[in-house]
Motif scaffolding. Structure first.
Motif, PDB file in Angstrom:
ATOM      1  N   ALA A  91       2.910 -22.759  13.614  1.00 36.26           N
ATOM      2  CA  ALA A  91       2.840 -24.021  12.247  1.00 36.26           C
ATOM      3  C   ALA A  91       3.760 -25.253  13.435  1.00 36.26           C
ATOM      4  CB  ALA A  91       4.261 -24.379  11.490  1.00 36.26           C
ATOM      5  N   TRP A  92       3.175 -26.653  13.555  1.00 31.15           N
ATOM      6  CA  TRP A  92       3.835 -27.606  14.665  1.00 31.15           C
ATOM      7  C   TRP A  92       3.955 -28.909  13.697  1.00 31.15           C
ATOM      8  CZ3 TRP A  92      -1.287 -25.599  15.420  1.00 31.15           C
ATOM      9  CH2 TRP A  92      -2.452 -26.395  14.844  1.00 31.15           C
ATOM     10  N   THR A  93       4.233 -29.723  14.092  1.00 30.26           N
ATOM     11  CA  THR A  93       4.365 -31.083  13.664  1.00 30.26           C
ATOM     12  C   THR A  93       4.165 -31.986  14.980  1.00 30.26           C
ATOM     13  OG1 THR A  93       6.546 -31.941  14.413  1.00 30.26           O
ATOM     14  CG2 THR A  93       6.701 -30.791  11.697  1.00 30.26           C
ATOM     15  N   ARG A  94       3.319 -33.660  14.212  1.00 23.11           N
ATOM     16  CA  ARG A  94       2.712 -34.210  15.337  1.00 23.11           C
ATOM     17  C   ARG A  94       3.809 -35.662  14.244  1.00 23.11           C
ATOM     18  NH1 ARG A  94      -0.954 -34.536  18.491  1.00 23.11           N
ATOM     19  NH2 ARG A  94      -2.477 -33.330  18.143  1.00 23.11           N
ATOM     20  N   GLY A  95       4.572 -36.103  14.757  1.00 22.91           N
ATOM     21  CA  GLY A  95       5.764 -37.341  13.890  1.00 22.91           C
ATOM     22  C   GLY A  95       5.878 -36.352  12.965  1.00 22.91           C
ATOM     23  N   PRO A  96       6.691 -37.211  11.798  1.00 22.45           N
ATOM     24  CA  PRO A  96       7.181 -36.674  11.012  1.00 22.45           C
ATOM     25  C   PRO A  96       7.066 -36.595   9.352  1.00 22.45           C
ATOM     26  CG  PRO A  96       7.890 -39.051  11.208  1.00 22.45           C
ATOM     27  CD  PRO A  96       6.964 -38.472  12.474  1.00 22.45           C
ATOM     28  N   ARG A  97       5.650 -36.513  10.062  1.00 23.01           N
ATOM     29  CA  ARG A  97       4.671 -36.717   7.971  1.00 23.01           C
ATOM     30  C   ARG A  97       2.997 -35.722   8.253  1.00 23.01           C
ATOM     31  NH1 ARG A  97       5.301 -41.105   3.810  1.00 23.01           N
ATOM     32  NH2 ARG A  97       7.511 -42.147   3.631  1.00 23.01           N
ATOM     33  N   THR A  98       3.016 -35.471   9.747  1.00 26.77           N
ATOM     34  CA  THR A  98       1.952 -34.004  10.226  1.00 26.77           C
ATOM     35  C   THR A  98       2.225 -32.818  10.484  1.00 26.77           C
ATOM     36  OG1 THR A  98       0.627 -36.436  10.531  1.00 26.77           O
ATOM     37  CG2 THR A  98      -0.130 -34.202  11.508  1.00 26.77           C
ATOM     38  N   VAL A  99       1.445 -32.047   9.267  1.00 31.22           N
ATOM     39  CA  VAL A  99       2.049 -30.871   9.744  1.00 31.22           C
ATOM     40  C   VAL A  99       0.376 -30.126  10.548  1.00 31.22           C
ATOM     41  CG1 VAL A  99       1.883 -28.279   9.323  1.00 31.22           C
ATOM     42  CG2 VAL A  99       4.149 -30.207   8.711  1.00 31.22           C
ATOM     43  N   GLY A 100       0.385 -29.134  11.271  1.00 27.88           N
ATOM     44  CA  GLY A 100      -0.509 -28.485  11.782  1.00 27.88           C
ATOM     45  C   GLY A 100      -0.220 -26.627  11.952  1.00 27.88           C
ATOM     46  N   VAL A 101      -1.012 -26.009  11.810  1.00 27.05           N
ATOM     47  CA  VAL A 101      -1.714 -25.053  12.489  1.00 27.05           C
ATOM     48  C   VAL A 101      -2.763 -24.279  12.934  1.00 27.05           C
ATOM     49  CG1 VAL A 101      -0.272 -24.506   9.957  1.00 27.05           C
ATOM     50  CG2 VAL A 101      -3.440 -24.907   9.655  1.00 27.05           C
ATOM     51  N   TYR A 102      -3.073 -23.284  13.129  1.00 23.87           N
ATOM     52  CA  TYR A 102      -3.844 -23.185  14.078  1.00 23.87           C
ATOM     53  C   TYR A 102      -5.001 -22.559  12.370  1.00 23.87           C
ATOM     54  CZ  TYR A 102      -3.438 -24.715  18.763  1.00 23.87           C
ATOM     55  OH  TYR A 102      -2.744 -24.606  19.835  1.00 23.87           O
ATOM     56  N   GLY A 103      -6.281 -22.644  12.699  1.00 25.33           N
ATOM     57  CA  GLY A 103      -7.315 -21.836  11.382  1.00 25.33           C
ATOM     58  C   GLY A 103      -8.318 -20.421  12.712  1.00 25.33           C
ATOM     59  N   ARG A 104      -8.910 -20.456  11.637  1.00 28.50           N
ATOM     60  CA  ARG A 104      -9.699 -19.160  12.636  1.00 28.50           C
ATOM     61  C   ARG A 104     -10.907 -19.592  12.688  1.00 28.50           C
ATOM     62  NH1 ARG A 104      -8.990 -12.359  11.612  1.00 28.50           N
ATOM     63  NH2 ARG A 104     -10.158 -13.285  10.098  1.00 28.50           N
ATOM     64  N   VAL A 127      -4.832 -22.243   4.858  1.00 29.26           N
ATOM     65  CA  VAL A 127      -5.975 -22.102   6.095  1.00 29.26           C
ATOM     66  C   VAL A 127      -7.126 -20.917   5.325  1.00 29.26           C
ATOM     67  CG1 VAL A 127      -6.334 -21.320   8.196  1.00 29.26           C
ATOM     68  CG2 VAL A 127      -3.788 -22.187   7.817  1.00 29.26           C
ATOM     69  N   VAL A 128      -8.580 -21.404   5.127  1.00 29.42           N
ATOM     70  CA  VAL A 128      -9.524 -20.894   4.501  1.00 29.42           C
ATOM     71  C   VAL A 128     -10.506 -20.618   5.618  1.00 29.42           C
ATOM     72  CG1 VAL A 128     -11.296 -21.161   3.087  1.00 29.42           C
ATOM     73  CG2 VAL A 128      -8.874 -22.196   2.939  1.00 29.42           C
ATOM     74  N   GLN A 129     -10.881 -19.720   6.131  1.00 26.73           N
ATOM     75  CA  GLN A 129     -12.127 -18.916   6.901  1.00 26.73           C
ATOM     76  C   GLN A 129     -13.232 -19.052   6.153  1.00 26.73           C
ATOM     77  OE1 GLN A 129     -11.354 -16.079   9.615  1.00 26.73           O
ATOM     78  NE2 GLN A 129     -13.495 -15.718   9.337  1.00 26.73           N
ATOM     79  N   THR A 130     -14.107 -19.840   6.248  1.00 23.25           N
ATOM     80  CA  THR A 130     -15.398 -19.791   5.424  1.00 23.25           C
ATOM     81  C   THR A 130     -17.008 -19.820   6.162  1.00 23.25           C
ATOM     82  OG1 THR A 130     -14.808 -21.851   3.996  1.00 23.25           O
ATOM     83  CG2 THR A 130     -16.806 -20.973   3.491  1.00 23.25           C
ATOM     84  N   THR A 131     -17.089 -18.535   5.327  1.00 25.26           N
ATOM     85  CA  THR A 131     -18.715 -18.167   5.754  1.00 25.26           C
ATOM     86  C   THR A 131     -19.462 -19.184   5.301  1.00 25.26           C
ATOM     87  OG1 THR A 131     -18.593 -15.658   5.643  1.00 25.26           O
ATOM     88  CG2 THR A 131     -20.503 -16.415   6.201  1.00 25.26           C
ATOM     89  N   THR A 132     -20.378 -20.201   6.863  1.00 19.04           N
ATOM     90  CA  THR A 132     -21.351 -20.800   6.421  1.00 19.04           C
ATOM     91  C   THR A 132     -23.025 -20.729   6.794  1.00 19.04           C
ATOM     92  OG1 THR A 132     -21.357 -20.780   9.259  1.00 19.04           O
ATOM     93  CG2 THR A 132     -19.618 -22.391   8.218  1.00 19.04           C
ATOM     94  N   SER A 133     -22.830 -19.374   6.763  1.00 19.13           N
ATOM     95  CA  SER A 133     -24.082 -18.596   7.190  1.00 19.13           C
ATOM     96  C   SER A 133     -24.237 -16.986   7.211  1.00 19.13           C
ATOM     97  CB  SER A 133     -25.401 -18.432   8.632  1.00 19.13           C
ATOM     98  OG  SER A 133     -25.861 -18.492   8.795  1.00 19.13           O
ATOM     99  N   THR A 134     -25.056 -15.953   7.079  1.00 19.39           N
ATOM    100  CA  THR A 134     -25.150 -14.890   6.452  1.00 19.39           C
ATOM    101  C   THR A 134     -25.111 -14.096   8.099  1.00 19.39           C
ATOM    102  OG1 THR A 134     -27.551 -14.403   5.231  1.00 19.39           O
ATOM    103  CG2 THR A 134     -25.366 -14.868   4.037  1.00 19.39           C
ATOM    104  N   GLY A 135     -26.297 -15.310   8.461  1.00 22.40           N
ATOM    105  CA  GLY A 135     -26.261 -14.438  10.247  1.00 22.40           C
ATOM    106  C   GLY A 135     -27.884 -14.979  10.154  1.00 22.40           C
ATOM    107  N   PRO A 136     -28.038 -15.044  11.584  1.00 20.85           N
ATOM    108  CA  PRO A 136     -28.140 -13.890  12.929  1.00 20.85           C
ATOM    109  C   PRO A 136     -26.301 -14.487  12.940  1.00 20.85           C
ATOM    110  CG  PRO A 136     -29.851 -14.266  13.335  1.00 20.85           C
ATOM    111  CD  PRO A 136     -30.136 -14.791  12.587  1.00 20.85           C
TER     112      PRO A 136
END
Length: 166
Positions: A91-104, A127-136
């Motif tokens: 987790a990181w900050t960008r200034g005093p009011r922004t918190v960041g993370v990496y998604g997957r 952090v939410v990973q959402t499936t957007t399609s059944t494929g391929p």
């Protein structure tokens, strides 16, 4: 002194095999039993003779650096125990009011971050990973940077990371 000239005569089958081996870089002799199948070509690996070199270790995306212009939070300020296995914990900050993370995310998934709660002692980010399609789907895996904006400066508050997959 005149140059010495040597002529070697090969039966045509041996000449063809010798030329094939010379063209492929192979140096092995046919195995016992008379097979004339050439050895596969040698592929250069960059290792010294004897193979004592170790290949470079790839960067682990789960132990990443924060994006440019941000500051990584100390691990003592981040509780990542609520993340599913395989999610980045930085987790990181960008200034005093922004918190960041990496998604997957990947071929048929996208990542988002949601600010769930803000108290005087902790900030919870999901952090939410959402499936957007059944494929391929392609099988790439990306770790996009995600940021949320806080109502007040983070200060010394703890950042609690949770996550889910849909």
């Amino acid at each position: 002194m005149p140059a010495l000239r040597v002529t070697v005569l090969f039966p045509s089958a041996l000449l063809g095999a010798a030329l094939l081996l010379a063209g492929c870089g192979g140096t092995s002799s046919p195995p016992p039993g008379g097979s004339s199948t050439p050895a596969p070509p040698t592929i250069a690996t960059g290792a010294p003779p004897g193979g004592t070199s170790t290949p470079p270790v790839p960067v682990d995306p789960l132990v990443a650096d924060p994006p440019d212009g941000t500051t990584a939070l100390p691990t003592s300020q981040v509780d990542s125990s609520g993340l599913p296995p395989g999610f980045p914990t930085l987790a990181w900050t960008r200034g005093p009011r922004t918190v960041g993370v990496y998604g997957r995310a990947g071929g048929c998934t996208q990542a988002t971050a949601q600010l769930v709660d803000q108290t005087p002692t902790a900030v919870t980010v999901r952090v939410v990973q959402t499936t957007t399609s059944t494929g391929p789907c392609t099988r790439e895996l990306r770790y996009p940077p995600l940021e949320v904006t806080l109502a007040a400066d983070l200060g010394q508050r703890r950042v609690v990371l949770t996550g889910e997959m849909h």
